[in-house]
Scaffold this motif. Sequence first.
Motif, PDB file in Angstrom:
ATOM      1  N   SER A 159     -11.729   3.310 -10.606  1.00 17.22           N
ATOM      2  CA  SER A 159     -12.538   4.125  -9.697  1.00 17.22           C
ATOM      3  C   SER A 159     -11.672   4.714  -8.578  1.00 17.22           C
ATOM      4  O   SER A 159     -10.674   4.106  -8.171  1.00 17.22           O
ATOM      5  N   PRO A 160     -12.060   5.892  -8.088  1.00 23.45           N
ATOM      6  CA  PRO A 160     -11.328   6.486  -6.959  1.00 23.45           C
ATOM      7  C   PRO A 160     -11.307   5.574  -5.732  1.00 23.45           C
ATOM      8  O   PRO A 160     -10.303   5.516  -5.019  1.00 23.45           O
ATOM      9  N   SER A 161     -12.391   4.850  -5.488  1.00 21.41           N
ATOM     10  CA  SER A 161     -12.420   3.968  -4.311  1.00 21.41           C
ATOM     11  C   SER A 161     -11.392   2.846  -4.438  1.00 21.41           C
ATOM     12  O   SER A 161     -10.859   2.373  -3.433  1.00 21.41           O
ATOM     13  N   THR A 162     -11.095   2.440  -5.667  1.00 24.10           N
ATOM     14  CA  THR A 162     -10.084   1.387  -5.860  1.00 24.10           C
ATOM     15  C   THR A 162      -8.721   1.879  -5.400  1.00 24.10           C
ATOM     16  O   THR A 162      -8.008   1.178  -4.673  1.00 24.10           O
ATOM     17  N   VAL A 163      -8.349   3.088  -5.795  1.00 24.79           N
ATOM     18  CA  VAL A 163      -7.054   3.644  -5.372  1.00 24.79           C
ATOM     19  C   VAL A 163      -7.024   3.795  -3.855  1.00 24.79           C
ATOM     20  O   VAL A 163      -6.029   3.447  -3.207  1.00 24.79           O
ATOM     21  N   GLN A 164      -8.104   4.276  -3.276  1.00 22.63           N
ATOM     22  CA  GLN A 164      -8.172   4.424  -1.814  1.00 22.63           C
ATOM     23  C   GLN A 164      -7.969   3.075  -1.130  1.00 22.63           C
ATOM     24  O   GLN A 164      -7.201   2.966  -0.165  1.00 22.63           O
ATOM     25  N   LYS A 165      -8.634   2.053  -1.634  1.00 21.37           N
ATOM     26  CA  LYS A 165      -8.516   0.713  -1.040  1.00 21.37           C
ATOM     27  C   LYS A 165      -7.118   0.136  -1.221  1.00 21.37           C
ATOM     28  O   LYS A 165      -6.609  -0.558  -0.340  1.00 21.37           O
ATOM     29  N   TRP A 166      -6.482   0.406  -2.361  1.00 25.59           N
ATOM     30  CA  TRP A 166      -5.102  -0.044  -2.560  1.00 25.59           C
ATOM     31  C   TRP A 166      -4.182   0.607  -1.535  1.00 25.59           C
ATOM     32  O   TRP A 166      -3.314  -0.043  -0.965  1.00 25.59           O
ATOM     33  N   GLU A 167      -4.368   1.901  -1.325  1.00 23.83           N
ATOM     34  CA  GLU A 167      -3.465   2.660  -0.450  1.00 23.83           C
ATOM     35  C   GLU A 167      -3.644   2.339   1.025  1.00 23.83           C
ATOM     36  O   GLU A 167      -2.729   2.580   1.811  1.00 23.83           O
ATOM     37  N   ILE A 168      -4.789   1.802   1.417  1.00 24.01           N
ATOM     38  CA  ILE A 168      -4.966   1.410   2.825  1.00 24.01           C
ATOM     39  C   ILE A 168      -4.812  -0.106   3.005  1.00 24.01           C
ATOM     40  O   ILE A 168      -4.927  -0.618   4.109  1.00 24.01           O
ATOM     41  N   GLY A 169      -4.570  -0.815   1.897  1.00 24.79           N
ATOM     42  CA  GLY A 169      -4.340  -2.253   1.984  1.00 24.79           C
ATOM     43  C   GLY A 169      -5.598  -3.098   2.006  1.00 24.79           C
ATOM     44  O   GLY A 169      -5.538  -4.294   2.263  1.00 24.79           O
ATOM     45  N   GLN A 170      -6.739  -2.508   1.728  1.00 20.70           N
ATOM     46  CA  GLN A 170      -7.994  -3.259   1.727  1.00 20.70           C
ATOM     47  C   GLN A 170      -8.128  -4.110   0.463  1.00 20.70           C
ATOM     48  O   GLN A 170      -8.773  -5.149   0.482  1.00 20.70           O
ATOM     49  N   LYS A 171      -7.516  -3.654  -0.618  1.00 16.99           N
ATOM     50  CA  LYS A 171      -7.480  -4.400  -1.881  1.00 16.99           C
ATOM     51  C   LYS A 171      -6.056  -4.384  -2.411  1.00 16.99           C
ATOM     52  O   LYS A 171      -5.253  -3.544  -2.018  1.00 16.99           O
ATOM     53  N   ARG A 172      -5.757  -5.317  -3.303  1.00 12.85           N
ATOM     54  CA  ARG A 172      -4.439  -5.380  -3.941  1.00 12.85           C
ATOM     55  C   ARG A 172      -4.607  -5.303  -5.459  1.00 12.85           C
ATOM     56  O   ARG A 172      -5.454  -6.004  -6.017  1.00 12.85           O
ATOM     57  N   PRO A 173      -3.806  -4.488  -6.121  1.00  9.18           N
ATOM     58  CA  PRO A 173      -3.878  -4.478  -7.579  1.00  9.18           C
ATOM     59  C   PRO A 173      -3.308  -5.776  -8.138  1.00  9.18           C
ATOM     60  O   PRO A 173      -2.392  -6.372  -7.566  1.00  9.18           O
TER      61      PRO A 173
ATOM     62  N   PRO B 173       0.798  -1.225   0.000  1.00  6.59           N
ATOM     63  CA  PRO B 173       0.000   0.000   0.000  1.00  6.59           C
ATOM     64  C   PRO B 173       0.836   1.284   0.000  1.00  6.59           C
ATOM     65  O   PRO B 173       0.546   2.226  -0.742  1.00  6.59           O
ATOM     66  N   GLU B 174       1.879   1.313   0.805  1.00  6.06           N
ATOM     67  CA  GLU B 174       2.724   2.511   0.873  1.00  6.06           C
ATOM     68  C   GLU B 174       3.444   2.757  -0.457  1.00  6.06           C
ATOM     69  O   GLU B 174       3.647   3.909  -0.852  1.00  6.06           O
ATOM     70  N   GLN B 175       3.819   1.702  -1.152  1.00  4.53           N
ATOM     71  CA  GLN B 175       4.468   1.864  -2.459  1.00  4.53           C
ATOM     72  C   GLN B 175       3.501   2.475  -3.470  1.00  4.53           C
ATOM     73  O   GLN B 175       3.899   3.307  -4.288  1.00  4.53           O
ATOM     74  N   ILE B 176       2.249   2.057  -3.424  1.00  4.30           N
ATOM     75  CA  ILE B 176       1.246   2.582  -4.346  1.00  4.30           C
ATOM     76  C   ILE B 176       1.024   4.072  -4.075  1.00  4.30           C
ATOM     77  O   ILE B 176       0.997   4.885  -5.004  1.00  4.30           O
ATOM     78  N   LYS B 177       0.929   4.418  -2.811  1.00  4.36           N
ATOM     79  CA  LYS B 177       0.765   5.832  -2.436  1.00  4.36           C
ATOM     80  C   LYS B 177       1.975   6.639  -2.898  1.00  4.36           C
ATOM     81  O   LYS B 177       1.835   7.752  -3.407  1.00  4.36           O
ATOM     82  N   GLN B 178       3.160   6.069  -2.752  1.00  2.00           N
ATOM     83  CA  GLN B 178       4.381   6.750  -3.158  1.00  2.00           C
ATOM     84  C   GLN B 178       4.413   6.958  -4.681  1.00  2.00           C
ATOM     85  O   GLN B 178       4.841   8.013  -5.150  1.00  2.00           O
ATOM     86  N   ILE B 179       3.937   5.973  -5.432  1.00  2.00           N
ATOM     87  CA  ILE B 179       3.872   6.108  -6.894  1.00  2.00           C
ATOM     88  C   ILE B 179       2.955   7.276  -7.255  1.00  2.00           C
ATOM     89  O   ILE B 179       3.295   8.125  -8.083  1.00  2.00           O
ATOM     90  N   ARG B 180       1.784   7.328  -6.621  1.00  2.00           N
ATOM     91  CA  ARG B 180       0.835   8.408  -6.893  1.00  2.00           C
ATOM     92  C   ARG B 180       1.422   9.759  -6.499  1.00  2.00           C
ATOM     93  O   ARG B 180       1.380  10.718  -7.283  1.00  2.00           O
ATOM     94  N   GLU B 181       1.991   9.837  -5.308  1.00  2.00           N
ATOM     95  CA  GLU B 181       2.525  11.111  -4.832  1.00  2.00           C
ATOM     96  C   GLU B 181       3.726  11.573  -5.657  1.00  2.00           C
ATOM     97  O   GLU B 181       3.883  12.760  -5.912  1.00  2.00           O
ATOM     98  N   SER B 182       4.564  10.649  -6.084  1.00  2.00           N
ATOM     99  CA  SER B 182       5.713  11.040  -6.905  1.00  2.00           C
ATOM    100  C   SER B 182       5.269  11.484  -8.300  1.00  2.00           C
ATOM    101  O   SER B 182       6.011  12.161  -9.002  1.00  2.00           O
TER     102      SER B 182
END
Length: 111
Positions: free
Chosen positions: A70-84, A46-55
């Motif tokens: 969907s925006p909820s998909t990115v949110q769920k990836w970043e909190i670890g609720q879902k995995r891409p 999750p932290e890597q995904i957030k870092q990709i977005r922020e960078s």
Amino acid sequence: MPKKKSLILEAVHETATGLHKAGLMDQTTLREFDSLCLSPIEPLEPEQIKQIRESSHVSQAVFPAILNISPSTVQKWEIGQKRPSGTALKLLHLVKKRGLLFQKCLMVSKK
């Protein structure tokens, strides 16, 4: 750190390509062989995904629009609720490695 391709796998692939060029292996078989030679895509935390977005300097609202998810998909990836997985995971790795294309377009248009 990227994994190094196996020298044995490279040699076998080169042999298969040679067999195809010599007419001893059809295109379908070569494509199937090529798919077996692809390196596995490493999962992202999750932290890597957030870092990709922020960078990429985009918000949680803009990032999914660029990736066509969907925006909820990115949110769920970043909190670890879902995995891409699959295409989404590959796309994230490409963004991580090469950045977002539209950023480069914006930079060129500002010059």
